[in-house]
Scaffold this motif. Structure first.
Motif, mmCIF file in Angstrom:
data_model
loop_
_atom_site.group_PDB
_atom_site.id
_atom_site.type_symbol
_atom_site.label_atom_id
_atom_site.label_comp_id
_atom_site.label_asym_id
_atom_site.label_seq_id
_atom_site.Cartn_x
_atom_site.Cartn_y
_atom_site.Cartn_z
ATOM 1 N N LEU A 1 13.087 1.825 9.621
ATOM 2 C CA LEU A 1 12.688 3.097 9.024
ATOM 3 C C LEU A 1 11.400 2.932 8.221
ATOM 4 N N ALA A 2 11.308 1.874 7.455
ATOM 5 C CA ALA A 2 10.084 1.609 6.684
ATOM 6 C C ALA A 2 8.895 1.428 7.621
ATOM 7 N N ASP A 3 9.086 0.673 8.692
ATOM 8 C CA ASP A 3 7.989 0.455 9.646
ATOM 9 C C ASP A 3 7.534 1.769 10.261
ATOM 10 N N ARG A 4 8.467 2.629 10.629
ATOM 11 C CA ARG A 4 8.112 3.913 11.265
ATOM 12 C C ARG A 4 7.407 4.853 10.295
ATOM 13 N N LEU A 5 7.846 4.880 9.053
ATOM 14 C CA LEU A 5 7.260 5.802 8.092
ATOM 15 C C LEU A 5 5.860 5.370 7.635
ATOM 16 N N LEU B 1 0.801 -1.214 0.000
ATOM 17 C CA LEU B 1 0.000 0.000 0.000
ATOM 18 C C LEU B 1 0.843 1.278 0.000
ATOM 19 N N TYR B 2 1.935 1.283 0.765
ATOM 20 C CA TYR B 2 2.817 2.452 0.854
ATOM 21 C C TYR B 2 4.132 2.096 0.182
ATOM 22 N N GLU B 3 4.474 2.833 -0.860
ATOM 23 C CA GLU B 3 5.661 2.513 -1.646
ATOM 24 C C GLU B 3 6.492 3.755 -1.908
ATOM 25 N N ILE B 4 7.788 3.573 -1.833
ATOM 26 C CA ILE B 4 8.692 4.589 -2.358
ATOM 27 C C ILE B 4 9.190 4.008 -3.671
ATOM 28 N N ARG B 5 8.623 4.498 -4.749
ATOM 29 C CA ARG B 5 9.059 4.080 -6.079
ATOM 30 C C ARG B 5 9.910 5.215 -6.625
#
Length: 188
Positions: free
Chosen positions: A180-184, A4-8
């Protein structure tokens, strides 16, 4: 990060490309200098968008007043991850957000035609405290993508999406350290 949340993003081993759109009065001196110079403001937050489709939508393909020039801003991954490590979610605790050097918000990713997709794209607001580091330490290069954006826009508006996508930078899932991914993504 996937789902659902991606840094592409367009990235390599050392750098990542983020996109920004500016008025010609800001873009032209920056391109000439190879970094941001006045009249770019070092006293307000600047937003970094690693998703080309999202920036194309947000700037109305470089036609929105004050956003006529689309720049690819290549920065170090070290700087990018430093910014993300200093970030607070805009949907999180208001006190933490007020103290944060960087703001992160998640907005629906966009199709070439501007329709909201079912996953989210990150927008990263670098505050005044880090803008000098962004410009003087993290910035590797600036590229004017305006002609490319205009060609892609003309093809999208003509219904030639496959041809338009040829002008889109190649983007793939950006790997973040798990904490970091979990926090963001928490609470987004």
């Amino acid at each position: 990060m996937t789902g659902l949340y991606e840094i592409r993003a367009d990235y390599d081993a050392h750098t990542i490309v983020v996109y920004q759109a500016y008025a010609p009065a800001i873009a032209e001196p920056a391109l000439a200098a190879g970094r941001f110079v006045p009249p770019f403001s070092f006293h307000r937050m600047t937003w970094l968008k690693p998703s080309f489709p999202w920036l194309a939508h947000r700037s109305n393909w470089g036609r929105k007043p004050g956003q006529e020039r689309v720049l690819a801003v290549r920065i170090t991954r070290e700087g990018w991850e430093r910014a993300l490590s200093a970030a607070a979610l805009t949907t999180g605790d208001p006190g933490a957000l007020a103290r944060a050097e960087v703001h992160v918000q998640w907005d629906p990713e966009r199709s070439p035609r501007g329709a909201a997709l079912n996953h989210y794209s990150i927008q990263v607001g670098v505050g005044r405290q880090l803008i000098r580091a962004f410009n003087e330490e993290w910035l590797v290069g600036l590229t004017d993508l305006t002609p490319r954006v205009r060609k892609a826009a003309a093809l999208v508006h003509a219904g030639q999406l496959a041809k338009a996508r040829r002008y889109f930078p190649a983007e793939r899932d950006y790997p973040l350290p798990r904490p970091l991914a979990d926090r963001l993504c928490r609470g987004s």
